[in-house]
Design a protein around this motif. Structure first.
Motif, PDB file in Angstrom:
ATOM      1  N   ILE A 135      87.640 -56.036 -12.426  1.00 45.73           N
ATOM      2  CA  ILE A 135      86.835 -55.842 -13.626  1.00 45.73           C
ATOM      3  C   ILE A 135      86.322 -54.403 -13.627  1.00 45.73           C
ATOM      4  O   ILE A 135      85.631 -53.999 -12.692  1.00 45.73           O
ATOM      5  CB  ILE A 135      85.654 -56.822 -13.662  1.00 45.73           C
ATOM      6  CG1 ILE A 135      86.152 -58.271 -13.623  1.00 45.73           C
ATOM      7  CG2 ILE A 135      84.794 -56.590 -14.898  1.00 45.73           C
ATOM      8  CD1 ILE A 135      85.039 -59.294 -13.531  1.00 45.73           C
TER       9      ILE A 135
ATOM     10  N   SER B  32      84.032 -51.185 -14.113  1.00 43.13           N
ATOM     11  CA  SER B  32      82.579 -51.140 -13.962  1.00 43.13           C
ATOM     12  C   SER B  32      81.868 -51.235 -15.312  1.00 43.13           C
ATOM     13  O   SER B  32      80.812 -51.869 -15.417  1.00 43.13           O
ATOM     14  CB  SER B  32      82.172 -49.854 -13.236  1.00 43.13           C
ATOM     15  OG  SER B  32      82.641 -48.711 -13.948  1.00 43.13           O
TER      16      SER B  32
ATOM     17  N   PHE C 255      81.845 -54.800 -16.140  1.00 36.30           N
ATOM     18  CA  PHE C 255      81.061 -55.587 -15.197  1.00 36.30           C
ATOM     19  C   PHE C 255      79.566 -55.474 -15.502  1.00 36.30           C
ATOM     20  O   PHE C 255      78.843 -56.477 -15.471  1.00 36.30           O
ATOM     21  CB  PHE C 255      81.331 -55.111 -13.770  1.00 36.30           C
ATOM     22  CG  PHE C 255      80.454 -55.770 -12.741  1.00 36.30           C
ATOM     23  CD1 PHE C 255      80.644 -57.098 -12.399  1.00 36.30           C
ATOM     24  CD2 PHE C 255      79.422 -55.073 -12.140  1.00 36.30           C
ATOM     25  CE1 PHE C 255      79.826 -57.714 -11.462  1.00 36.30           C
ATOM     26  CE2 PHE C 255      78.612 -55.680 -11.194  1.00 36.30           C
ATOM     27  CZ  PHE C 255      78.815 -56.995 -10.856  1.00 36.30           C
TER      28      PHE C 255
ATOM     29  N   ARG D 229      77.720 -59.078 -16.351  1.00 35.84           N
ATOM     30  CA  ARG D 229      76.700 -59.686 -15.481  1.00 35.84           C
ATOM     31  C   ARG D 229      75.425 -60.061 -16.226  1.00 35.84           C
ATOM     32  O   ARG D 229      74.619 -60.850 -15.732  1.00 35.84           O
ATOM     33  CB  ARG D 229      76.362 -58.725 -14.341  1.00 35.84           C
ATOM     34  CG  ARG D 229      75.677 -57.438 -14.756  1.00 35.84           C
ATOM     35  CD  ARG D 229      75.428 -56.557 -13.557  1.00 35.84           C
ATOM     36  NE  ARG D 229      74.783 -55.303 -13.922  1.00 35.84           N
ATOM     37  CZ  ARG D 229      74.494 -54.347 -13.043  1.00 35.84           C
ATOM     38  NH1 ARG D 229      74.805 -54.511 -11.779  1.00 35.84           N
ATOM     39  NH2 ARG D 229      73.902 -53.238 -13.440  1.00 35.84           N
TER      40      ARG D 229
ATOM     41  N   ILE E 172      83.360 -63.388  -7.944  1.00 36.03           N
ATOM     42  CA  ILE E 172      83.149 -61.995  -8.347  1.00 36.03           C
ATOM     43  C   ILE E 172      82.510 -61.276  -7.172  1.00 36.03           C
ATOM     44  O   ILE E 172      81.477 -61.711  -6.660  1.00 36.03           O
ATOM     45  CB  ILE E 172      82.259 -61.884  -9.601  1.00 36.03           C
ATOM     46  CG1 ILE E 172      82.939 -62.550 -10.800  1.00 36.03           C
ATOM     47  CG2 ILE E 172      81.971 -60.429  -9.922  1.00 36.03           C
ATOM     48  CD1 ILE E 172      82.115 -62.483 -12.074  1.00 36.03           C
TER      49      ILE E 172
END
Length: 413
Positions: free
Chosen positions: A253, A255, A258, A262, A290
């Motif tokens: 994934i 950054s 991500f 999240r 993850i």
């Protein structure tokens, strides 16, 4: 005074026409020296000037009346509303087996039989190979005999020990005799335990002559032919078994995604696997893992999905694409990408503000599949963005909204 200014402006605008008339009159004036003719020429000149001025005034008035006032540009608009937006994330992935084991020959002997077809599915506990068990049966029988002998010795030692205890209480025997009887009894017990352990080892070795599958999965090619000596040195691997269902899809994934993922609600995330021919695998997977570490070289986070593969269509090391579905951005704003503009200061949109155009800078988020894009900052519910004629308008210009009804909109266009 106003009339004089009007005449001056008119003369300047039509200077060429007046000059042509004057030159014509002066030419006529030069040809005659007669004072009467001069007076007539002057009168004619005056009349021509007055007529020219009148014509110019009428022409200017006509042009002023014919020039229409510029009307506002018609634009389509869209009212912004915040709502929950479903998000999908798609990444390349590589399939990997959850478990792949090598089947070893754990005892030495001649390979007598192979009980499977290479490449077929086997279940845990199925017998794959048979190693000659003769030697190990003999060892088992010897261990049984040793156990029986030890048990007989224990029986005799137990009786002696019981008798010695009664006599010692009566004072009929010495302490040395008592200690010797106790020693023999304890040794006999240890011999039985040792013989039992030897028998257990012999039984284990005998069981290893039946080479069984450790897991359920698909077998690989055999490494040793029947009739060869196995279990000696490095010649121990007989075949491999690879678990195919379920199967892992490992991917990375970025950054940027991500940091976005999240903070989203991923309770109901599902995973679709798109194979090489563009078809979607029929079994839906789920997000399994993850990582908590960002790869400094790729600036991505490792992730894994687990997918059912009961029909074994997916194979380890196959390159696929995974589509993560079920993420939801709460109270988010999405606008058409066609409404976005760019300048040296960044991205912006035009807002409709009481008939005027207003420029509004925005921060861009994730691009959606329906030709829209999320706007994390810059817009709020109730804002009205302009979606058409963007190249014709500028901040501060007057604009008119197109009707919202489809029939009226078609007529207006």
């Amino acid at each position: 005074m106003i009339f004089g200014i009007f005449i001056t402006l008119s003369l300047k605008q039509h200077y060429g026409t007046i000059k042509q008339h004057l030159n014509s009159l002066l030419s006529n004036f030069s040809c005659s020296r007669n004072r009467f003719i001069m007076k007539c020429g002057i009168l004619k000149f005056s009349k021509m000037v007055l007529i020219s001025i009148g014509l110019l005034a009428c022409d200017t008035q006509t042009q002023t009346q014919e020039q229409p006032k510029k009307s506002p540009i018609l634009v389509a608009t869209q009212t912004i509303t915040s709502q929950d937006v479903a998000l999908n994330f798609e990444y390349p992935a590589r399939l990997k087996s959850p478990q792949s084991v090598e089947i070893y020959a754990r005892v030495e002997g001649i390979l007598l039989a192979k009980n499977f077809k290479e490449g077929e599915f086997v279940k845990k506990g199925d017998t794959l190979f048979k190693i000659d068990p003769t030697t190990y049966k003999n060892k088992m029988n010897s261990a049984k005999a040793q156990l029986q002998s030890a048990q007989a010795q224990l029986t005799k030692a137990t009786r002696d020990w019981q008798r010695t205890k009664r006599l010692y209480k009566q004072g009929a025997i010495t302490v040395d005799t008592y200690d010797a009887s106790l020693y023999n009894y304890q040794v006999a017990q240890a011999d039985v335990s040792n013989a039992q352990a030897s028998l257990n080892d012999a039984l284990v070795d005998l069981s290893y002559t039946n080479v069984v599958a450790n897991i359920s999965g698909r077998t690989g090619m055999r490494q040793v032919d029947v009739g060869n000596l196995v279990g000696q040195g490095n010649n121990n691997i007989l075949t491999t078994i690879t678990q195919l269902s379920p199967i892992y899809a490992e991917f990375a994934i970025p950054s940027a995604d991500f940091y976005y993922i999240r903070d989203l609600n991923n309770a109901n995330v599902s995973v679709e696997v798109v194979i090489g021919n563009g078809k979607v695998h029929e079994e839906i997977g789920k997000l399994d893992f993850i990582d908590s570490v960002l790869d400094s070289q790729t600036l991505s986070v490792k992730a894994r999905a687990v997918v059912g593969n009961d029909n074994f269509k997916l194979l380890p090391n196959e390159l696929v694409r995974v589509n993560l579905k079920g993420f939801e951005a709460k109270d988010s704003i999405a606008i058409p990408q066609s409404a976005l503009l760019q300048d040296k200061e960044g991205s912006f949109v035009y807002l409709y503000d009481d008939g005027k155009v207003k420029k509004q800078s925005v921060i861009l988020g994730k691009i959606l599949k329906n030709a829209e894009i999320l706007i994390p900052s810059g817009l709020k519910s109730g804002d009205v963005i302009i979606t058409t004629n963007l190249s014709k308008i500028r901040p501060g210009m007057d604009v008119t909204q197109l009707p919202s009804q489809p029939s009226q909109l078609i007529q207006a266009l």
